[in-house]
Structure formats: C-alpha cells, structure tokens
Design a protein around this motif. Structure first.
Motif, mmCIF file in Angstrom:
data_model
loop_
_atom_site.group_PDB
_atom_site.id
_atom_site.type_symbol
_atom_site.label_atom_id
_atom_site.label_comp_id
_atom_site.label_asym_id
_atom_site.label_seq_id
_atom_site.Cartn_x
_atom_site.Cartn_y
_atom_site.Cartn_z
ATOM 1 N N PHE A 113 0.873 -1.172 0.000
ATOM 2 C CA PHE A 113 0.000 0.000 0.000
ATOM 3 C C PHE A 113 0.910 1.223 0.000
ATOM 4 N N ALA A 114 0.938 1.925 -1.129
ATOM 5 C CA ALA A 114 1.878 3.032 -1.317
ATOM 6 C C ALA A 114 1.153 4.363 -1.272
ATOM 7 N N SER A 115 1.765 5.319 -0.598
ATOM 8 C CA SER A 115 1.212 6.665 -0.583
ATOM 9 C C SER A 115 1.160 7.214 -2.007
ATOM 10 N N LEU A 116 0.082 7.910 -2.327
ATOM 11 C CA LEU A 116 -0.029 8.493 -3.667
ATOM 12 C C LEU A 116 1.103 9.480 -3.918
ATOM 13 N N ASN A 117 1.625 10.092 -2.852
ATOM 14 C CA ASN A 117 2.732 11.036 -3.006
ATOM 15 C C ASN A 117 3.994 10.364 -3.544
ATOM 16 N N LEU A 118 4.158 9.065 -3.288
ATOM 17 C CA LEU A 118 5.325 8.366 -3.833
ATOM 18 C C LEU A 118 5.301 8.389 -5.352
ATOM 19 N N PHE A 119 4.105 8.206 -5.925
ATOM 20 C CA PHE A 119 3.979 8.211 -7.381
ATOM 21 C C PHE A 119 4.049 9.632 -7.946
ATOM 22 N N ASN A 120 3.474 10.581 -7.232
ATOM 23 C CA ASN A 120 3.390 11.943 -7.755
ATOM 24 C C ASN A 120 4.652 12.758 -7.515
ATOM 25 N N GLN A 121 5.447 12.387 -6.497
ATOM 26 C CA GLN A 121 6.590 13.231 -6.148
ATOM 27 C C GLN A 121 7.878 12.429 -5.932
ATOM 28 N N THR A 122 7.921 11.606 -4.891
ATOM 29 C CA THR A 122 9.177 11.033 -4.415
ATOM 30 C C THR A 122 9.806 10.040 -5.384
ATOM 31 N N VAL A 123 9.027 9.083 -5.873
ATOM 32 C CA VAL A 123 9.564 7.995 -6.704
ATOM 33 C C VAL A 123 9.196 8.158 -8.170
ATOM 34 N N GLY A 124 7.972 8.566 -8.430
ATOM 35 C CA GLY A 124 7.502 8.702 -9.804
ATOM 36 C C GLY A 124 6.658 7.512 -10.233
ATOM 37 N N LEU A 125 6.260 7.513 -11.484
ATOM 38 C CA LEU A 125 5.412 6.461 -12.026
ATOM 39 C C LEU A 125 6.243 5.247 -12.442
ATOM 40 N N PHE A 126 5.565 4.208 -12.896
ATOM 41 C CA PHE A 126 6.246 3.022 -13.412
ATOM 42 C C PHE A 126 6.898 3.352 -14.755
ATOM 43 N N HIS A 127 8.054 2.770 -15.002
ATOM 44 C CA HIS A 127 8.715 2.940 -16.290
ATOM 45 C C HIS A 127 8.058 1.997 -17.304
ATOM 46 N N GLU A 128 7.456 2.571 -18.317
ATOM 47 C CA GLU A 128 6.601 1.797 -19.217
ATOM 48 C C GLU A 128 7.360 0.988 -20.259
ATOM 49 N N GLU A 129 8.683 1.161 -20.344
ATOM 50 C CA GLU A 129 9.434 0.376 -21.327
ATOM 51 C C GLU A 129 9.591 -1.082 -20.902
ATOM 52 N N TYR A 130 9.340 -1.370 -19.628
ATOM 53 C CA TYR A 130 9.465 -2.751 -19.157
ATOM 54 C C TYR A 130 8.206 -3.545 -19.474
ATOM 55 N N ARG A 131 8.409 -4.846 -19.703
ATOM 56 C CA ARG A 131 7.274 -5.734 -19.968
ATOM 57 C C ARG A 131 6.822 -6.472 -18.713
ATOM 58 N N THR A 132 7.783 -6.858 -17.863
ATOM 59 C CA THR A 132 7.429 -7.639 -16.668
ATOM 60 C C THR A 132 8.084 -7.127 -15.391
ATOM 61 N N ALA A 133 9.093 -6.269 -15.485
ATOM 62 C CA ALA A 133 9.871 -5.880 -14.304
ATOM 63 C C ALA A 133 9.643 -4.433 -13.884
ATOM 64 N N GLY A 134 8.581 -3.812 -14.355
ATOM 65 C CA GLY A 134 8.333 -2.420 -14.008
ATOM 66 C C GLY A 134 8.051 -2.212 -12.530
ATOM 67 N N ASP A 135 7.316 -3.132 -11.904
ATOM 68 C CA ASP A 135 7.047 -3.001 -10.468
ATOM 69 C C ASP A 135 8.308 -3.297 -9.656
ATOM 70 N N TYR A 136 9.148 -4.203 -10.151
ATOM 71 C CA TYR A 136 10.436 -4.495 -9.503
ATOM 72 C C TYR A 136 11.323 -3.249 -9.524
ATOM 73 N N ASP A 137 11.391 -2.595 -10.674
ATOM 74 C CA ASP A 137 12.170 -1.367 -10.811
ATOM 75 C C ASP A 137 11.627 -0.276 -9.885
ATOM 76 N N TRP A 138 10.297 -0.131 -9.840
ATOM 77 C CA TRP A 138 9.694 0.907 -8.993
ATOM 78 C C TRP A 138 9.992 0.645 -7.521
ATOM 79 N N MET A 139 9.916 -0.614 -7.107
ATOM 80 C CA MET A 139 10.136 -0.945 -5.704
ATOM 81 C C MET A 139 11.577 -0.665 -5.293
ATOM 82 N N ILE A 140 12.531 -0.957 -6.173
ATOM 83 C CA ILE A 140 13.928 -0.651 -5.860
ATOM 84 C C ILE A 140 14.111 0.853 -5.712
ATOM 85 N N ARG A 141 13.532 1.619 -6.628
ATOM 86 C CA ARG A 141 13.657 3.079 -6.549
ATOM 87 C C ARG A 141 13.064 3.622 -5.250
ATOM 88 N N ALA A 142 11.989 2.994 -4.784
ATOM 89 C CA ALA A 142 11.374 3.439 -3.532
ATOM 90 C C ALA A 142 12.245 3.084 -2.329
#
Length: 344
Positions: free
Chosen positions: A179-208
């Motif tokens: 359960f992620a704060s909406l501010n993580l997507f809007n400010q701190t971490v950003g959105l998912f990188h759309e170039e990935y096919r299966t590892a976009g959430d993995y990339d986002w979690m590492i960045r967080a």
C-alpha cells in the motif's frame, strides 16, 4: 471461493471508535488492471465489495477486453463509492497501471488485479489502522498467499524494512501486499517505467527502497491471495529483465555493496539447494512407495489368478455333474472305460 475469516489475522481487533476515526484519514485507491479476465475478475471484486472498511474508490483499467470483463463492474454498484472504468488499448501492463495512478484521488494506492483477491473482509480496515498507528508511513506492506498453477498455496512472509532492500536482489516485495502513498507516485519515486514488460514493479520498488525519503513499515498480516500464473511469473522472460534492472541500479549497488549482493545470492543459492535436497528426499520416498505398491499389486494379481483358476475348476465340475461319476473329468476310470468301449 469463500474468504477466510478475519480471525486468521494476528492483527489486534479494532474498536468501532478506532475504525470510525480512521475512515476520515485514509482513502484507498484500489486499482484493477485486466484484459479478458472474465473468469477471475468477479471473485476479485467480490473480495473488495466484502470489505468492512468503506472509504475506498475503485479504478478499473481494462485493455479493451473482448469478453465480459467490463460487465463485472456492476458487482460494486450500490457500494456508494467512486468508480472509474477505463476500457481502451494500451501498450502494456505498466502503461495501464500508470493510467490508474493518474486517476487516483486517494491517500494510498493498492493494486488488486483480476487474478488477486483480498485475504479476508477486514484487510482494508486493519491496513488503515496500522497506517494510523505507525504515523502513516510512505509504504506499508504485508504478507500474501501465493497460489501456483496447480492450486497449491504457500505463504510469502515479507522481510522487515531493514532487510527489504537485500530481498530485492533475488526477489521482490509483491505489489499485491503493498500500500503506497499516492505522493510516492506523484513526487518522491515517480510512475512506473513503461518500457518494461514484466519488471516495471520491480524497478519501482527498488527506486522506492533506495530513497532516503521513503519510510516503510511491515505489517505481519496476510493481506492478499496472488495467482502466480501471471506474466511476471514466467521466469524465462521476467528474470533477464529483472537482472537488467538490478545491474543498472547504481543506488542499490552502493547501498548494499558488492559483499552484500554476494551474500544475498549465496543465501538464495543455499535456500535453493535445501529445496532441491528436500525434493530429492521426497522423490526417493515416493519411488520406494511406488515400488511397494507395485509389489502389492503383483501379489494381488497372483491371488486373483489363483482364485480365478479355482472358480473355473468349480464351473467345470458343476457342468459335468449330470454325467455318471465314471465319465466326469478327472476320473481315472473314464479313459479306461472309453478304451474298453472301443474294443471290437
């Protein structure tokens, strides 16, 4: 599928006053990504509709399904919550997830996709209370039930925050439990990188997790059931992309260091070897059981053949009962008498 009772959770039961007070502080944006998911979507939405916590909105991002997926939105009618339904083509799951985030109005975001469902009706209520009791961390995550394609279930127990980054070397915090704060997507971490096919959430979690500005909390509670037959579970396609994410993330490499990454891999190798050893032991045991079963089957077949021979012999004697005794099969006089009858 029936939902487990909330008594399965180790989280203390809340009072009605606690639940009422937090309702005004936490609005969940529950986002469902799907495409041609008519067979499973209904169960997922029923688990959402059954929640005791009522301050949530639902956002459905459908990839232009050709089945009846969109019609399942009617399950949530009458719940008195804000609903947003989008059905249009997209370029992949992470573009769809970003569409959902952009339309979110809540304080926390949770992805409940078509193959997932909440563990029990008190999940959102207990999550909201845990958020309040822990001063509203940026990222709260719990534990999940993983269901493999054969239907076998196993619990994934998430690591504590101090070990979460190391977990990312050989695994990932599953988004079904996060359960992620909406501010993580809007400010701190950003959105998912759309170039990935299966590892976009993995990339986002590492960045967080590598960010110094993200406060995390682990709630030791089962929050969702996850079907492991999805695209990110296909190792032949997901692992190379995950390794590419890992190799280029300098912040993670600096945070863990070469020794830390090596130790994480060593622990994973040890765990896999122990699993292989257990499987080999199990295989040996099953082979022995199979051999014993074959031997018992052979003995049973032998007894069956013996019994059948006795039955056949009994039938022969019964069919010959009308004959004089000296003519019945097995009487030594029969052949002698027959020879005497043939004398000139």
């Amino acid at each position: 599928m029936s939902l487990p009772s909330s008594s399965d959770s180790p989280v203390p039961q809340s009072t009605s006053s606690e639940a009422g007070s937090v309702q005004d502080k936490v609005l969940f944006s529950v986002i469902t990504i799907c495409r041609n998911s008519e067979g499973t979507l209904g169960t997922a939405l029923k688990s959402l509709a059954a929640q005791t916590y009522t301050n949530w909105e639902w956002i459905m991002v459908d990839g232009a399904s050709t089945d009846g997926s969109v019609a399942h939105a009617s399950i949530l009618e009458g719940k008195g919550v804000r609903q947003t339904v989008i059905s249009e083509p997209d370029r992949g799951i992470y573009e769809a997830m970003n569409k959902g985030v952009r339309r979110a109005r809540g304080t926390y975001v949770h992805f409940l996709n078509a193959d997932d469902l909440y563990h029990d009706p008190r999940v959102l209520e207990d999550i909201a209370l845990a958020l309040e009791r822990n001063s509203f961390p940026d990222l709260l995550y719990g534990d999940i039930v993983v269901v493999d394609p054969a239907g076998k279930e196993s619990n994934y127990i998430s690591p504590e925050p101090e070990n979460a980054l190391r977990e990312m070397v050989c695994g990932c915090l599953p988004h079904q439990g996060c359960f992620a704060s909406l501010n993580l997507f809007n400010q701190t971490v950003g959105l998912f990188h759309e170039e990935y096919r299966t590892a976009g959430d993995y990339d986002w979690m590492i960045r967080a997790l590598v960010s110094d500005n993200v406060r995390t909390y682990h709630l030791p509670r089962l929050v969702a059931r996850y079907c492991s037959a999805g695209a990110s579970s296909k190792l032949e396609s997901s692992l190379p992309e995950s390794f590419a994410v890992l190799n280029k993330n300098i912040a993670l490499q600096q945070a863990l260091g070469t020794q830390g990454i090596l130790e994480a891999y060593q622990q994973q190798v040890l765990s896999l070897r122990l699993q292989i050893q257990q499987l080999q032991t199990r295989e040996t045991s099953l082979a022995k059981q199979l051999q014993n079963a074959k031997e018992r089957l052979a003995q049973a077949n032998q007894k069956k053949d013996t019994l059948r021979a006795k039955i056949d012999a009994g039938k022969t004697r019964q069919s010959a009962s009308w004959m004089p005794k000296w003519l019945r099969p097995g009487n030594p006089k029969t052949s002698d008498q027959k020879g005497a009858d043939n004398q000139p």
